[in-house]
Design a protein around this motif. Structure first.
Motif, PDB file in Angstrom:
ATOM      1  N   ARG A  15       6.513   1.045  -5.166  1.00 10.67           N
ATOM      2  CA  ARG A  15       6.060  -0.170  -5.861  1.00 10.67           C
ATOM      3  C   ARG A  15       6.997  -0.489  -7.017  1.00 10.67           C
ATOM      4  O   ARG A  15       7.304  -1.665  -7.268  1.00 10.67           O
ATOM      5  CB  ARG A  15       4.628   0.019  -6.374  1.00 10.67           C
ATOM      6  N   HIS A  16       7.458   0.529  -7.735  1.00 12.82           N
ATOM      7  CA  HIS A  16       8.392   0.296  -8.834  1.00 12.82           C
ATOM      8  C   HIS A  16       9.703  -0.280  -8.305  1.00 12.82           C
ATOM      9  O   HIS A  16      10.272  -1.199  -8.906  1.00 12.82           O
ATOM     10  CB  HIS A  16       8.652   1.598  -9.593  1.00 12.82           C
ATOM     11  N   ARG A  17      10.196   0.255  -7.187  1.00  6.38           N
ATOM     12  CA  ARG A  17      11.430  -0.279  -6.605  1.00  6.38           C
ATOM     13  C   ARG A  17      11.232  -1.709  -6.125  1.00  6.38           C
ATOM     14  O   ARG A  17      12.120  -2.550  -6.270  1.00  6.38           O
ATOM     15  CB  ARG A  17      11.899   0.611  -5.456  1.00  6.38           C
ATOM     16  N   THR A  18      10.066  -1.985  -5.563  1.00  6.01           N
ATOM     17  CA  THR A  18       9.773  -3.334  -5.091  1.00  6.01           C
ATOM     18  C   THR A  18       9.740  -4.316  -6.258  1.00  6.01           C
ATOM     19  O   THR A  18      10.296  -5.414  -6.180  1.00  6.01           O
ATOM     20  CB  THR A  18       8.426  -3.352  -4.347  1.00  6.01           C
ATOM     21  N   ALA A  19       9.101  -3.921  -7.357  1.00  3.09           N
ATOM     22  CA  ALA A  19       9.060  -4.788  -8.532  1.00  3.09           C
ATOM     23  C   ALA A  19      10.464  -5.038  -9.073  1.00  3.09           C
ATOM     24  O   ALA A  19      10.800  -6.158  -9.492  1.00  3.09           O
ATOM     25  CB  ALA A  19       8.172  -4.164  -9.607  1.00  3.09           C
ATOM     26  N   LYS A  20      11.296  -4.004  -9.052  1.00  2.00           N
ATOM     27  CA  LYS A  20      12.674  -4.151  -9.521  1.00  2.00           C
ATOM     28  C   LYS A  20      13.444  -5.126  -8.636  1.00  2.00           C
ATOM     29  O   LYS A  20      14.168  -6.002  -9.140  1.00  2.00           O
ATOM     30  CB  LYS A  20      13.369  -2.795  -9.536  1.00  2.00           C
ATOM     31  N   HIS A  21      13.298  -5.004  -7.313  1.00  2.00           N
ATOM     32  CA  HIS A  21      13.981  -5.929  -6.413  1.00  2.00           C
ATOM     33  C   HIS A  21      13.476  -7.356  -6.608  1.00  2.00           C
ATOM     34  O   HIS A  21      14.245  -8.321  -6.501  1.00  2.00           O
ATOM     35  CB  HIS A  21      13.799  -5.488  -4.959  1.00  2.00           C
ATOM     36  N   ALA A  24       5.086  -6.856  -6.097  1.00  2.00           N
ATOM     37  CA  ALA A  24       4.821  -5.478  -5.669  1.00  2.00           C
ATOM     38  C   ALA A  24       3.471  -5.370  -4.969  1.00  2.00           C
ATOM     39  O   ALA A  24       3.282  -4.521  -4.090  1.00  2.00           O
ATOM     40  CB  ALA A  24       4.873  -4.536  -6.871  1.00  2.00           C
ATOM     41  N   ARG A  25       2.521  -6.243  -5.357  1.00  2.00           N
ATOM     42  CA  ARG A  25       1.217  -6.243  -4.684  1.00  2.00           C
ATOM     43  C   ARG A  25       1.255  -7.008  -3.366  1.00  2.00           C
ATOM     44  O   ARG A  25       0.522  -6.681  -2.428  1.00  2.00           O
ATOM     45  CB  ARG A  25       0.163  -6.851  -5.614  1.00  2.00           C
ATOM     46  N   ASP A  26       2.112  -8.051  -3.308  1.00  2.00           N
ATOM     47  CA  ASP A  26       2.192  -8.881  -2.107  1.00  2.00           C
ATOM     48  C   ASP A  26       3.587  -9.478  -2.025  1.00  2.00           C
ATOM     49  O   ASP A  26       3.918 -10.392  -2.771  1.00  2.00           O
ATOM     50  CB  ASP A  26       1.144  -9.995  -2.154  1.00  2.00           C
ATOM     51  N   ALA A  27       4.420  -8.950  -1.132  1.00  7.39           N
ATOM     52  CA  ALA A  27       5.815  -9.385  -1.041  1.00  7.39           C
ATOM     53  C   ALA A  27       5.940 -10.883  -0.799  1.00  7.39           C
ATOM     54  O   ALA A  27       6.885 -11.513  -1.273  1.00  7.39           O
ATOM     55  CB  ALA A  27       6.534  -8.611   0.068  1.00  7.39           C
ATOM     56  N   MET A  28       4.984 -11.466  -0.086  1.00  4.77           N
ATOM     57  CA  MET A  28       5.074 -12.890   0.225  1.00  4.77           C
ATOM     58  C   MET A  28       4.931 -13.768  -1.015  1.00  4.77           C
ATOM     59  O   MET A  28       5.232 -14.959  -0.972  1.00  4.77           O
ATOM     60  CB  MET A  28       4.014 -13.266   1.262  1.00  4.77           C
ATOM     61  N   ALA A  29       4.499 -13.185  -2.118  1.00  4.49           N
ATOM     62  CA  ALA A  29       4.404 -13.955  -3.358  1.00  4.49           C
ATOM     63  C   ALA A  29       5.770 -14.409  -3.847  1.00  4.49           C
ATOM     64  O   ALA A  29       5.876 -15.331  -4.663  1.00  4.49           O
ATOM     65  CB  ALA A  29       3.717 -13.121  -4.440  1.00  4.49           C
ATOM     66  N   ALA A  30       6.839 -13.780  -3.354  1.00  2.00           N
ATOM     67  CA  ALA A  30       8.193 -14.181  -3.753  1.00  2.00           C
ATOM     68  C   ALA A  30       8.703 -15.380  -2.968  1.00  2.00           C
ATOM     69  O   ALA A  30       9.640 -16.055  -3.401  1.00  2.00           O
ATOM     70  CB  ALA A  30       9.158 -13.007  -3.570  1.00  2.00           C
ATOM     71  N   LEU A  31       8.111 -15.639  -1.814  1.00  2.00           N
ATOM     72  CA  LEU A  31       8.671 -16.665  -0.931  1.00  2.00           C
ATOM     73  C   LEU A  31       8.628 -18.074  -1.513  1.00  2.00           C
ATOM     74  O   LEU A  31       9.620 -18.807  -1.389  1.00  2.00           O
ATOM     75  CB  LEU A  31       7.960 -16.628   0.423  1.00  2.00           C
ATOM     76  N   THR A  37       0.815  -1.209   0.000  1.00  2.00           N
ATOM     77  CA  THR A  37       0.000   0.000   0.000  1.00  2.00           C
ATOM     78  C   THR A  37       0.852   1.264   0.000  1.00  2.00           C
ATOM     79  O   THR A  37       0.431   2.301   0.466  1.00  2.00           O
ATOM     80  CB  THR A  37      -0.931   0.015   1.234  1.00  2.00           C
ATOM     81  N   PHE A  38       2.086   1.166  -0.531  1.00  3.30           N
ATOM     82  CA  PHE A  38       2.989   2.301  -0.523  1.00  3.30           C
ATOM     83  C   PHE A  38       2.889   3.062  -1.840  1.00  3.30           C
ATOM     84  O   PHE A  38       2.051   2.767  -2.681  1.00  3.30           O
ATOM     85  CB  PHE A  38       4.432   1.844  -0.269  1.00  3.30           C
TER      86      PHE A  38
END
Length: 230
Positions: free
Chosen positions: A137-143, A181-188, A131-132
């Motif tokens: 969100r763009h930085r999160t998607a990049k990471h 970017a919508r849900d960080a836990m989706a990467a786990l 919700t940032f």
């Protein structure tokens, strides 16, 4: 890239991976040598030069070797680039490319690539629930794209002995980044899957890097630049 004794340099990062989009930075990485006599003084010369606009990082030859022997994913890219991405190639730089397999070992590659991927996940998790701001969100998607790439590159290097720079399906990386970017836990789940793959798979790499050709190359560099001046 601009020091007097650049041995090897090229374009790395998103351009090399095939993940660059309009407005993406162009990142450059290189190896340089200081004049050998400068290593004997009271104060050692700088081992890294970083510039912005354009973005470039140059590591002195010995530091680059130490980082590569530790399995550092960023520095290892330099000696596995497609030919078209090199901007400076000297005979000593070509020799460095020629001994690139001497730098890698199974456990160090596993530790470095999974370690960097885990750091990326921590950055994602620390950002919260998505919700940032748009920029965040763009930085999160990049990471998230970095995390996926590190897992894939590290596992491929671990199992085949070759480092693949350009990704096969760039859009899949962008789709993954948007989900995370919508849900960080989706990467786990992906991170856990790669950790399991490393656990279950024998490496094609040796247990330890082969330091002898690396040491021999660095000594050739020192001989070449003895008396070279500033």
């Amino acid at each position: 890239m601009g020091t007097p004794h650049t041995l090897l340099s090229g374009i790395v990062g998103s351009t090399a991976y095939g993940l660059a989009r309009e407005g993406s930075d162009i990142d450059r990485l290189g190896v340089f040598a200081v004049p050998t006599e400068e290593l004997h003084g009271l104060r050692r010369p700088a081992e890294t030069h970083v510039t912005r606009a354009p973005d470039s990082t140059l590591h002195e030859a010995a530091k680059w070797c130490r980082l590569a022997l530790a399995g550092n994913p960023t520095v290892l890219e330099l000696v596995w680039l497609p030919d078209r991405l090199y901007e400076t190639r000297t005979p000593l730089g070509d020799e460095l490319i020629g001994i690139r397999t001497a730098f890698v070992s199974g456990e160090r590659v596993r530790r470095a690539y999974l370690g960097y991927a885990t750091q990326q996940f921590k950055r994602l998790y620390d950002r919260g629930d998505g919700t940032f701001s748009v920029d965040a969100r763009h930085r999160t998607a990049k990471h998230a794209r970095h995390l996926r790439r590190l897992c894939h590159q590290g596992y491929t290097l671990y199992t085949t002995g070759r480092l693949e720079i350009e990704v096969d399906d760039p859009q899949a990386y962008f789709d993954f980044g948007e989900r995370v970017a919508r849900d960080a836990m989706a990467a786990l789940p992906m991170l856990d899957d790669y950790q399991d793959r490393f656990d279950r798979t024998a490496s094609a790499l040796p247990d330890e890097p082969d330091e002898a050709p690396v040491e021999a190359w660095l000594r050739r560099v020192r001989r070449h630049f003895y008396g070279a001046g500033a």
